[in-house]
Write an enzyme that holds these catalytic residues in place. Structure first.
Site, PDB file in Angstrom:
ATOM      1  N   ARG A 251     -42.500  18.724 101.274  1.00 46.37           N
ATOM      2  CA  ARG A 251     -42.229  17.782 102.373  1.00 46.37           C
ATOM      3  C   ARG A 251     -43.500  17.130 102.923  1.00 46.37           C
ATOM      4  O   ARG A 251     -43.530  16.675 104.069  1.00 46.37           O
ATOM      5  CB  ARG A 251     -41.470  18.449 103.522  1.00 46.37           C
ATOM      6  CG  ARG A 251     -40.121  18.966 103.098  1.00 46.37           C
ATOM      7  CD  ARG A 251     -39.221  19.192 104.296  1.00 46.37           C
ATOM      8  NE  ARG A 251     -37.943  19.699 103.845  1.00 46.37           N
ATOM      9  CZ  ARG A 251     -37.689  20.978 103.622  1.00 46.37           C
ATOM     10  NH1 ARG A 251     -38.617  21.885 103.837  1.00 46.37           N
ATOM     11  NH2 ARG A 251     -36.517  21.358 103.186  1.00 46.37           N
TER      12      ARG A 251
ATOM     13  N   LYS B 219     -48.555   2.790 101.179  1.00 50.13           N
ATOM     14  CA  LYS B 219     -47.384   2.551 100.323  1.00 50.13           C
ATOM     15  C   LYS B 219     -47.554   3.375  99.057  1.00 50.13           C
ATOM     16  O   LYS B 219     -48.559   3.230  98.347  1.00 50.13           O
ATOM     17  CB  LYS B 219     -47.259   1.070  99.964  1.00 50.13           C
ATOM     18  CG  LYS B 219     -46.676   0.228 101.075  1.00 50.13           C
ATOM     19  CD  LYS B 219     -46.350  -1.182 100.582  1.00 50.13           C
ATOM     20  CE  LYS B 219     -45.780  -2.029 101.692  1.00 50.13           C
ATOM     21  NZ  LYS B 219     -45.570  -3.437 101.274  1.00 50.13           N
TER      22      LYS B 219
ATOM     23  N   GLU C 179     -56.515 -10.423  94.506  1.00 53.08           N
ATOM     24  CA  GLU C 179     -56.133  -9.813  95.794  1.00 53.08           C
ATOM     25  C   GLU C 179     -57.227 -10.041  96.844  1.00 53.08           C
ATOM     26  O   GLU C 179     -56.928 -10.171  98.028  1.00 53.08           O
ATOM     27  CB  GLU C 179     -55.869  -8.308  95.629  1.00 53.08           C
ATOM     28  CG  GLU C 179     -54.727  -7.961  94.679  1.00 53.08           C
ATOM     29  CD  GLU C 179     -53.333  -8.002  95.338  1.00 53.08           C
ATOM     30  OE1 GLU C 179     -53.241  -8.366  96.519  1.00 53.08           O
ATOM     31  OE2 GLU C 179     -52.359  -7.674  94.645  1.00 53.08           O
TER      32      GLU C 179
ATOM     33  N   LYS D 237     -56.959  -5.636 105.779  1.00 54.22           N
ATOM     34  CA  LYS D 237     -55.730  -4.874 105.503  1.00 54.22           C
ATOM     35  C   LYS D 237     -55.534  -3.791 106.562  1.00 54.22           C
ATOM     36  O   LYS D 237     -54.419  -3.574 107.038  1.00 54.22           O
ATOM     37  CB  LYS D 237     -55.757  -4.278 104.098  1.00 54.22           C
ATOM     38  CG  LYS D 237     -54.493  -3.472 103.832  1.00 54.22           C
ATOM     39  CD  LYS D 237     -54.021  -3.460 102.430  1.00 54.22           C
ATOM     40  CE  LYS D 237     -52.653  -2.782 102.350  1.00 54.22           C
ATOM     41  NZ  LYS D 237     -52.166  -2.628 101.003  1.00 54.22           N
TER      42      LYS D 237
ATOM     43  N   GLU E  57     -44.128  -2.660 107.717  1.00 54.73           N
ATOM     44  CA  GLU E  57     -43.749  -4.012 107.296  1.00 54.73           C
ATOM     45  C   GLU E  57     -42.492  -4.530 107.982  1.00 54.73           C
ATOM     46  O   GLU E  57     -41.534  -4.955 107.345  1.00 54.73           O
ATOM     47  CB  GLU E  57     -43.612  -4.082 105.756  1.00 54.73           C
ATOM     48  CG  GLU E  57     -43.706  -5.520 105.244  1.00 54.73           C
ATOM     49  CD  GLU E  57     -43.825  -5.618 103.745  1.00 54.73           C
ATOM     50  OE1 GLU E  57     -44.560  -4.820 103.135  1.00 54.73           O
ATOM     51  OE2 GLU E  57     -43.184  -6.503 103.174  1.00 54.73           O
TER      52      GLU E  57
ATOM     53  N   ARG F  88     -47.161  -7.487 108.243  1.00 53.97           N
ATOM     54  CA  ARG F  88     -47.606  -6.927 106.962  1.00 53.97           C
ATOM     55  C   ARG F  88     -47.088  -7.737 105.775  1.00 53.97           C
ATOM     56  O   ARG F  88     -47.691  -7.736 104.701  1.00 53.97           O
ATOM     57  CB  ARG F  88     -47.202  -5.449 106.843  1.00 53.97           C
ATOM     58  CG  ARG F  88     -47.779  -4.782 105.604  1.00 53.97           C
ATOM     59  CD  ARG F  88     -47.718  -3.266 105.637  1.00 53.97           C
ATOM     60  NE  ARG F  88     -48.269  -2.723 104.403  1.00 53.97           N
ATOM     61  CZ  ARG F  88     -48.592  -1.462 104.209  1.00 53.97           C
ATOM     62  NH1 ARG F  88     -48.438  -0.579 105.179  1.00 53.97           N
ATOM     63  NH2 ARG F  88     -49.087  -1.060 103.050  1.00 53.97           N
TER      64      ARG F  88
ATOM     65  N   ASN G 195     -48.058 -10.218 101.172  1.00 56.10           N
ATOM     66  CA  ASN G 195     -47.313 -10.611  99.971  1.00 56.10           C
ATOM     67  C   ASN G 195     -47.543 -12.072  99.598  1.00 56.10           C
ATOM     68  O   ASN G 195     -46.797 -12.627  98.791  1.00 56.10           O
ATOM     69  CB  ASN G 195     -45.813 -10.352 100.169  1.00 56.10           C
ATOM     70  CG  ASN G 195     -45.525  -8.871 100.311  1.00 56.10           C
ATOM     71  OD1 ASN G 195     -46.185  -8.052  99.690  1.00 56.10           O
ATOM     72  ND2 ASN G 195     -44.559  -8.528 101.148  1.00 56.10           N
TER      73      ASN G 195
ATOM     74  N   HIS H  84     -46.846 -13.350  96.095  1.00 52.63           N
ATOM     75  CA  HIS H  84     -46.129 -12.296  95.365  1.00 52.63           C
ATOM     76  C   HIS H  84     -44.720 -12.675  94.925  1.00 52.63           C
ATOM     77  O   HIS H  84     -44.221 -12.107  93.964  1.00 52.63           O
ATOM     78  CB  HIS H  84     -46.091 -11.005  96.190  1.00 52.63           C
ATOM     79  CG  HIS H  84     -47.385 -10.241  96.144  1.00 52.63           C
ATOM     80  ND1 HIS H  84     -48.560 -10.740  96.651  1.00 52.63           N
ATOM     81  CD2 HIS H  84     -47.694  -9.026  95.631  1.00 52.63           C
ATOM     82  CE1 HIS H  84     -49.525  -9.858  96.468  1.00 52.63           C
ATOM     83  NE2 HIS H  84     -49.027  -8.812  95.848  1.00 52.63           N
TER      84      HIS H  84
ATOM     85  N   HIS I 273     -44.007 -11.917  91.176  1.00 54.34           N
ATOM     86  CA  HIS I 273     -42.997 -10.979  90.682  1.00 54.34           C
ATOM     87  C   HIS I 273     -42.113 -11.641  89.631  1.00 54.34           C
ATOM     88  O   HIS I 273     -41.766 -11.021  88.620  1.00 54.34           O
ATOM     89  CB  HIS I 273     -42.162 -10.427  91.835  1.00 54.34           C
ATOM     90  CG  HIS I 273     -42.938  -9.480  92.709  1.00 54.34           C
ATOM     91  ND1 HIS I 273     -42.633  -9.252  94.021  1.00 54.34           N
ATOM     92  CD2 HIS I 273     -44.026  -8.717  92.444  1.00 54.34           C
ATOM     93  CE1 HIS I 273     -43.498  -8.381  94.542  1.00 54.34           C
ATOM     94  NE2 HIS I 273     -44.351  -8.050  93.593  1.00 54.34           N
TER      95      HIS I 273
ATOM     96  N   HIS J 114     -51.072  -7.890  87.144  1.00 52.97           N
ATOM     97  CA  HIS J 114     -50.527  -8.136  88.490  1.00 52.97           C
ATOM     98  C   HIS J 114     -51.437  -9.070  89.302  1.00 52.97           C
ATOM     99  O   HIS J 114     -50.977 -10.052  89.887  1.00 52.97           O
ATOM    100  CB  HIS J 114     -50.310  -6.813  89.213  1.00 52.97           C
ATOM    101  CG  HIS J 114     -49.856  -6.994  90.628  1.00 52.97           C
ATOM    102  ND1 HIS J 114     -48.589  -7.437  90.948  1.00 52.97           N
ATOM    103  CD2 HIS J 114     -50.509  -6.832  91.807  1.00 52.97           C
ATOM    104  CE1 HIS J 114     -48.489  -7.531  92.268  1.00 52.97           C
ATOM    105  NE2 HIS J 114     -49.633  -7.160  92.809  1.00 52.97           N
TER     106      HIS J 114
HETATM  107  N1  GLY Z   1     -49.679  -4.442  98.886  1.00 47.65           N
HETATM  108  C1  GLY Z   1     -48.997  -4.889 100.028  1.00 47.65           C
HETATM  109  C2  GLY Z   1     -48.963  -3.912 101.156  1.00 47.65           C
HETATM  110  O1  GLY Z   1     -49.620  -2.897 101.094  1.00 47.65           O
HETATM  111  O2  GLY Z   1     -48.267  -4.120 102.091  1.00 47.65           O
END
Ligand code: GLY
Length: 369
Positions: free
Chosen positions: A121, A143, A185, A227, A237, A241, A245, A248, A252, A266
């Protein structure tokens, strides 16, 4: 400690990101305050292990270090290798108060972070990102996850690391193509929120790509600062946040169209997607007509992939590309969500873009191939 520190303030989930050269040598001293006992489990991939594991082990001298080296590549980011990783961590008797180290690029960071999130957990983990993309994006912000047959990153959890060590010396061993993909990026941060940083990149990007360490360190630092700020304000998000993207939605669709293969990395998709996002912004009247050309001029100066024409092999037609976007989880009532721009460094979330405008843009871009 050498290098610079960016703090991510998230109450009890707060952590530091260290950015510098030769941080591997200091890894043991950095990690020691986090340890309940002198034992760590390192998850890495075979390529990173071959190049850099001896240096990490030297930095961790005095600790009992267990290592799992997984196959390199995106294929590792799925259920089988996750199950293998979690079983291995249990075999190693990694306990709730122990520490896992994710040592690699985005695939390893996402997979090891998710394994840490679900093991007992939740066990703490340290990110030691070895690619530019992982240093400026995926290692920061918590993430974690794996891919599913239904799409990328569809299974996962928010699980913040306890520490991030971004050692820019590791970037010296990156192939040029991977470095430039990660640069997509970096450029994204300037475009999405800091015009002065984008101008700095226009002036210094080519020297940075040639290997200037001080410039690389500054580019990673500024990206991570941006960031970290966004993650502090919107960890899960719900709003801001989403600006991360930028590029993106196009990316994608292009990644799906090229089968997530080496035809398009990517970060290359992000760079091309950023240029297309500025095209779309100009078509919709949000920004001046000159800006897409300025973004492309910078990517060309970097020697990076810039246009759909830079993707080798066939691509689906414009309608099929938009249909791929419509499968994205960001679709609302058949209308597409994009990050669009008023200017360089001034972006916003557009929730309901008319697919017909996107189709027309892509049709024109494909005709230039
Ligand atoms: N890579 C996008 C984020 O971390 O929100």
């Amino acid at each position: 400690m050498s290098g610079k520190t960016v703090h991510v303030e998230l109450a009890e989930r707060s952590y530091d990101i260290r950015i510098g050269s030769d941080l591997l040598a200091e890894a043991g001293a950095e990690i020691a305050p986090l340890l309940a006992r002198p034992r760590v489990a390192v998850i890495t991939d075979e390529s990173v292990a071959r190049l850099h594991l001896p240096a990490l082990k030297a930095g961790l001298a005095g600790l009992d270090v267990a290592v799992l080296a997984l196959p390199p590549g995106e294929g590792t980011k799925g259920w089988p290798e996750l199950a293998r990783t979690v079983d291995w961590l249990l075999e190693q008797k990694i306990e709730r108060r122990d520490l896992i180290i994710a040592f690699g690029g985005g695939v390893i960071g996402d997979l090891a972070g998710f394994a840490a999130a679900i093991l007992r957990r939740g066990v703490r983990f340290v990110q030691i990102p070895t690619t530019l993309l992982a240093q400026v994006d995926s290692s920061v912000g918590g993430k974690t996850g794996i891919n599913s047959g239904h799409g990328k990153n569809l299974i996962g959890a928010f699980h913040q690391p306890a520490l991030v060590l971004a050692d820019v010396a590791l970037l010296d061993s990156l192939p040029e193509r991977d470095f430039l993909a990660g640069y997509g990026e970096v450029m994204k941060y300037g475009l999405l929120g800091d015009q002065v940083f984008f101008e700095w990149l226009e002036a210094n990007g080519p020297a940075l790509a040639r290997g200037d360490r001080a410039m690389r360190q500054y580019a990673v630092l500024r990206s991570v600062e941006m960031k970290a700020g966004i993650v502090e304000r919107d960890e899960t998000e719900q709003g801001e946040r989403a600006l991360l993207n930028l590029g993106h939605t196009f990316c994608h669709a292009l990644e799906k169209a090229t089968g997530y293969s080496a035809r398009l990395l990517h970060g290359e998709g992000v760079a091309i997607g950023c240029a297309l996002a500025f095209d779309l912004s100009a078509r919709l009247g949000y920004c001046s007509q000159e800006l897409p050309g300025r973004v492309r001029a910078h990517l060309r100066a970097m020697g990076a992939k810039t246009d759909l024409a830079d993707i080798e092999g066939d691509l689906p037609d414009a309608g099929a590309l938009v249909a791929l976007m419509a499968q994205d989880k960001k679709v609302v009532d058949g209308r597409l969500r994009f990050i669009l721009a008023h200017d360089i460094g001034d972006t916003f979330v557009a929730e309901k873009v008319d697919p017909a405008v996107v189709t027309a843009l892509l049709r024109d871009e494909l005709a230039r191939r």
